[in-house]
Design a protein around this motif. Structure first.
Motif, PDB file in Angstrom:
ATOM      1  N   ASP A 190      41.038  55.378 101.528  1.00 42.53           N
ATOM      2  CA  ASP A 190      39.635  54.954 101.533  1.00 42.53           C
ATOM      3  C   ASP A 190      39.270  54.259 100.228  1.00 42.53           C
ATOM      4  OD1 ASP A 190      37.082  54.711 102.712  1.00 42.53           O
ATOM      5  OD2 ASP A 190      36.387  56.521 101.689  1.00 42.53           O
ATOM      6  N   VAL A 191      39.713  54.822  99.122  1.00 43.92           N
ATOM      7  CA  VAL A 191      39.455  54.190  97.821  1.00 43.92           C
ATOM      8  C   VAL A 191      40.139  52.832  97.754  1.00 43.92           C
ATOM      9  CG1 VAL A 191      39.903  54.380  95.337  1.00 43.92           C
ATOM     10  CG2 VAL A 191      39.059  56.363  96.608  1.00 43.92           C
ATOM     11  N   PHE A 192      41.379  52.761  98.241  1.00 44.35           N
ATOM     12  CA  PHE A 192      42.106  51.491  98.250  1.00 44.35           C
ATOM     13  C   PHE A 192      41.368  50.447  99.097  1.00 44.35           C
ATOM     14  CE2 PHE A 192      45.274  48.648 100.182  1.00 44.35           C
ATOM     15  CZ  PHE A 192      45.829  48.094  99.039  1.00 44.35           C
ATOM     16  N   PHE A 193      40.955  50.836 100.302  1.00 46.29           N
ATOM     17  CA  PHE A 193      40.238  49.897 101.173  1.00 46.29           C
ATOM     18  C   PHE A 193      38.936  49.440 100.542  1.00 46.29           C
ATOM     19  CE2 PHE A 193      42.269  52.133 105.033  1.00 46.29           C
ATOM     20  CZ  PHE A 193      43.371  51.302 104.968  1.00 46.29           C
ATOM     21  N   ARG A 194      38.218  50.372  99.925  1.00 49.61           N
ATOM     22  CA  ARG A 194      36.902  50.063  99.385  1.00 49.61           C
ATOM     23  C   ARG A 194      36.977  49.187  98.136  1.00 49.61           C
ATOM     24  NH1 ARG A 194      34.556  54.974  97.638  1.00 49.61           N
ATOM     25  NH2 ARG A 194      34.800  55.632  99.781  1.00 49.61           N
ATOM     26  N   TYR A 195      37.858  49.508  97.191  1.00 49.36           N
ATOM     27  CA  TYR A 195      37.836  48.829  95.896  1.00 49.36           C
ATOM     28  C   TYR A 195      38.865  47.709  95.766  1.00 49.36           C
ATOM     29  CZ  TYR A 195      34.691  52.523  94.517  1.00 49.36           C
ATOM     30  OH  TYR A 195      33.619  53.375  94.449  1.00 49.36           O
TER      31      TYR A 195
ATOM     32  N   ASN B 116      38.025  45.528  99.349  1.00 47.17           N
ATOM     33  CA  ASN B 116      36.589  45.316  99.529  1.00 47.17           C
ATOM     34  C   ASN B 116      36.191  45.459 101.006  1.00 47.17           C
ATOM     35  OD1 ASN B 116      34.050  44.952  98.495  1.00 47.17           O
ATOM     36  ND2 ASN B 116      34.122  42.709  98.639  1.00 47.17           N
ATOM     37  N   SER B 117      36.777  46.442 101.665  1.00 43.93           N
ATOM     38  CA  SER B 117      36.515  46.689 103.076  1.00 43.93           C
ATOM     39  C   SER B 117      36.372  48.197 103.288  1.00 43.93           C
ATOM     40  CB  SER B 117      37.662  46.144 103.923  1.00 43.93           C
ATOM     41  OG  SER B 117      37.482  46.461 105.270  1.00 43.93           O
ATOM     42  N   ALA B 118      35.145  48.664 103.178  1.00 43.43           N
ATOM     43  CA  ALA B 118      34.894  50.110 103.273  1.00 43.43           C
ATOM     44  C   ALA B 118      35.125  50.613 104.698  1.00 43.43           C
ATOM     45  CB  ALA B 118      33.467  50.419 102.843  1.00 43.43           C
ATOM     46  N   SER B 119      35.669  51.802 104.788  1.00 46.49           N
ATOM     47  CA  SER B 119      35.899  52.433 106.086  1.00 46.49           C
ATOM     48  C   SER B 119      34.615  53.097 106.566  1.00 46.49           C
ATOM     49  CB  SER B 119      36.993  53.489 105.959  1.00 46.49           C
ATOM     50  OG  SER B 119      37.004  54.299 107.085  1.00 46.49           O
ATOM     51  N   GLN B 120      34.429  53.097 107.874  1.00 48.73           N
ATOM     52  CA  GLN B 120      33.229  53.710 108.425  1.00 48.73           C
ATOM     53  C   GLN B 120      33.482  55.127 108.940  1.00 48.73           C
ATOM     54  OE1 GLN B 120      31.575  51.124 111.378  1.00 48.73           O
ATOM     55  NE2 GLN B 120      31.348  49.421 109.975  1.00 48.73           N
ATOM     56  N   TRP B 121      34.728  55.552 108.986  1.00 51.52           N
ATOM     57  CA  TRP B 121      35.028  56.838 109.588  1.00 51.52           C
ATOM     58  C   TRP B 121      35.815  57.777 108.680  1.00 51.52           C
ATOM     59  CZ3 TRP B 121      40.162  58.081 110.046  1.00 51.52           C
ATOM     60  CH2 TRP B 121      41.058  57.020 109.936  1.00 51.52           C
ATOM     61  N   ILE B 122      36.474  57.253 107.665  1.00 49.54           N
ATOM     62  CA  ILE B 122      37.342  58.105 106.852  1.00 49.54           C
ATOM     63  C   ILE B 122      36.542  59.183 106.118  1.00 49.54           C
ATOM     64  CG2 ILE B 122      38.885  58.172 104.864  1.00 49.54           C
ATOM     65  CD1 ILE B 122      40.086  55.544 105.781  1.00 49.54           C
ATOM     66  N   GLY B 123      35.424  58.814 105.530  1.00 53.59           N
ATOM     67  CA  GLY B 123      34.624  59.786 104.773  1.00 53.59           C
ATOM     68  C   GLY B 123      34.165  60.959 105.638  1.00 53.59           C
ATOM     69  N   ALA B 124      33.663  60.638 106.829  1.00 52.39           N
ATOM     70  CA  ALA B 124      33.197  61.709 107.732  1.00 52.39           C
ATOM     71  C   ALA B 124      34.354  62.572 108.207  1.00 52.39           C
ATOM     72  CB  ALA B 124      32.468  61.094 108.917  1.00 52.39           C
ATOM     73  N   SER B 125      35.507  61.962 108.467  1.00 47.32           N
ATOM     74  CA  SER B 125      36.646  62.761 108.932  1.00 47.32           C
ATOM     75  C   SER B 125      37.200  63.633 107.810  1.00 47.32           C
ATOM     76  CB  SER B 125      37.739  61.867 109.512  1.00 47.32           C
ATOM     77  OG  SER B 125      38.401  61.134 108.504  1.00 47.32           O
ATOM     78  N   ILE B 126      37.134  63.167 106.573  1.00 42.74           N
ATOM     79  CA  ILE B 126      37.577  63.992 105.435  1.00 42.74           C
ATOM     80  C   ILE B 126      36.630  65.176 105.249  1.00 42.74           C
ATOM     81  CG2 ILE B 126      37.817  64.027 102.917  1.00 42.74           C
ATOM     82  CD1 ILE B 126      39.078  61.262 103.101  1.00 42.74           C
ATOM     83  N   GLN B 127      35.329  64.952 105.412  1.00 46.92           N
ATOM     84  CA  GLN B 127      34.374  66.064 105.322  1.00 46.92           C
ATOM     85  C   GLN B 127      34.671  67.115 106.385  1.00 46.92           C
ATOM     86  OE1 GLN B 127      30.558  64.194 105.659  1.00 46.92           O
ATOM     87  NE2 GLN B 127      30.430  63.739 103.474  1.00 46.92           N
ATOM     88  N   ALA B 128      34.951  66.678 107.590  1.00 47.49           N
ATOM     89  CA  ALA B 128      35.290  67.618 108.673  1.00 47.49           C
ATOM     90  C   ALA B 128      36.587  68.349 108.341  1.00 47.49           C
ATOM     91  CB  ALA B 128      35.420  66.870 109.993  1.00 47.49           C
ATOM     92  N   ALA B 129      37.556  67.633 107.804  1.00 41.72           N
ATOM     93  CA  ALA B 129      38.834  68.256 107.445  1.00 41.72           C
ATOM     94  C   ALA B 129      38.651  69.295 106.339  1.00 41.72           C
ATOM     95  CB  ALA B 129      39.839  67.189 107.020  1.00 41.72           C
ATOM     96  N   MET B 130      37.743  69.043 105.407  1.00 40.51           N
ATOM     97  CA  MET B 130      37.498  70.015 104.335  1.00 40.51           C
ATOM     98  C   MET B 130      36.881  71.302 104.870  1.00 40.51           C
ATOM     99  SD  MET B 130      36.327  67.839 101.069  1.00 40.51           S
ATOM    100  CE  MET B 130      37.275  66.462 100.483  1.00 40.51           C
ATOM    101  N   VAL B 131      36.015  71.184 105.856  1.00 42.00           N
ATOM    102  CA  VAL B 131      35.461  72.382 106.497  1.00 42.00           C
ATOM    103  C   VAL B 131      36.592  73.155 107.168  1.00 42.00           C
ATOM    104  CG1 VAL B 131      33.962  73.209 108.362  1.00 42.00           C
ATOM    105  CG2 VAL B 131      33.150  71.419 106.821  1.00 42.00           C
ATOM    106  N   LEU B 132      37.467  72.438 107.844  1.00 48.04           N
ATOM    107  CA  LEU B 132      38.591  73.079 108.521  1.00 48.04           C
ATOM    108  C   LEU B 132      39.574  73.694 107.528  1.00 48.04           C
ATOM    109  CD1 LEU B 132      39.251  70.518 111.389  1.00 48.04           C
ATOM    110  CD2 LEU B 132      38.140  72.744 111.534  1.00 48.04           C
ATOM    111  N   ILE B 133      39.737  73.087 106.358  1.00 48.08           N
ATOM    112  CA  ILE B 133      40.609  73.667 105.323  1.00 48.08           C
ATOM    113  C   ILE B 133      40.082  75.037 104.920  1.00 48.08           C
ATOM    114  CG2 ILE B 133      41.303  73.480 102.890  1.00 48.08           C
ATOM    115  CD1 ILE B 133      41.506  70.426 103.348  1.00 48.08           C
ATOM    116  N   ALA B 134      38.766  75.121 104.721  1.00 50.90           N
ATOM    117  CA  ALA B 134      38.175  76.416 104.362  1.00 50.90           C
ATOM    118  C   ALA B 134      38.379  77.429 105.473  1.00 50.90           C
ATOM    119  CB  ALA B 134      36.685  76.243 104.056  1.00 50.90           C
TER     120      ALA B 134
END
Length: 175
Positions: free
Chosen positions: A36-41, A44-62
């Motif tokens: 996501d950082v690579f795509f964004r910076y 220059n093409s930000a992802s629309q789904w990676i951030g939300a899926s990482i948040q969901a994955a972090m909940v699942l990690i817990a």
């Protein structure tokens, strides 16, 4: 006794499986976080789904990591006094504090089931440009809390055996 050992092995296997799933989720977060950082910076093409899926994955990690960490005694404890206690005193302290654990996990399961049921009923999705279903994650929360409860119950019975001195009797009868 044999049945309890079999149940204990099943609980341990489930906790180990959850730990492995948690490990895969950590790898997912690392890989897609860097992407996501690579795509964004860089591109220059930000992802629309990676951030939300990482948040969901972090909940699942817990969720996945709780049973695994508890099984391996990896939670942080205030060892100022506890570390110097005998095995029986540690078991007594663990039994006394397990009451709070049972209450917490009971509430988490109870309210988690209510939240999951409502989320399924509403077909809840993220509010991002690409909607990701939330109800599977909310369903996993009470399920994983139940697995943690199983690990706590197993540990509780081990502590009771230690407190009653039956742990030594079992070892001596095997020798």
């Amino acid at each position: 006794m044999v049945i309890w050992k079999g149940i204990g092995k099943v609980i341990d296997s489930i906790a180990e499986l959850m730990g492995r799933i948690g490990w895969l989720l950590v790898m997912y977060c690392m890989l897609f976080g860097v992407a996501d950082v690579f795509f964004r910076y860089v591109l220059n093409s930000a992802s629309q789904w990676i951030g939300a899926s990482i948040q969901a994955a972090m909940v699942l990690i817990a969720c996945m990591g709780g049973a695994y960490a508890l099984k391996h005694n990896a939670f942080i404890k205030l060892d100022l006094f506890y570390a110097n206690f005998s095995k029986r005193k540690k078991a007594a302290c663990d039994i006394a504090t397990s009451i709070f654990t049972f209450c917490f996990l009971g509430a988490l399961i109870w309210k988690g089931i209510d939240a999951a049921r409502l989320s399924i009923m509403l077909n809840q999705m993220t509010t991002t440009a690409i909607p990701i279903p939330i109800y599977p994650i909310k369903t996993i929360i009470p399920i994983s809390a139940f697995v943690v409860l199983l690990v706590v119950i197993k540990q509780f019975f081990c502590d009771v055996k230690t407190l009653l001195g039956r742990e030594k009797q079992i070892r001596e009868s095997r020798a």
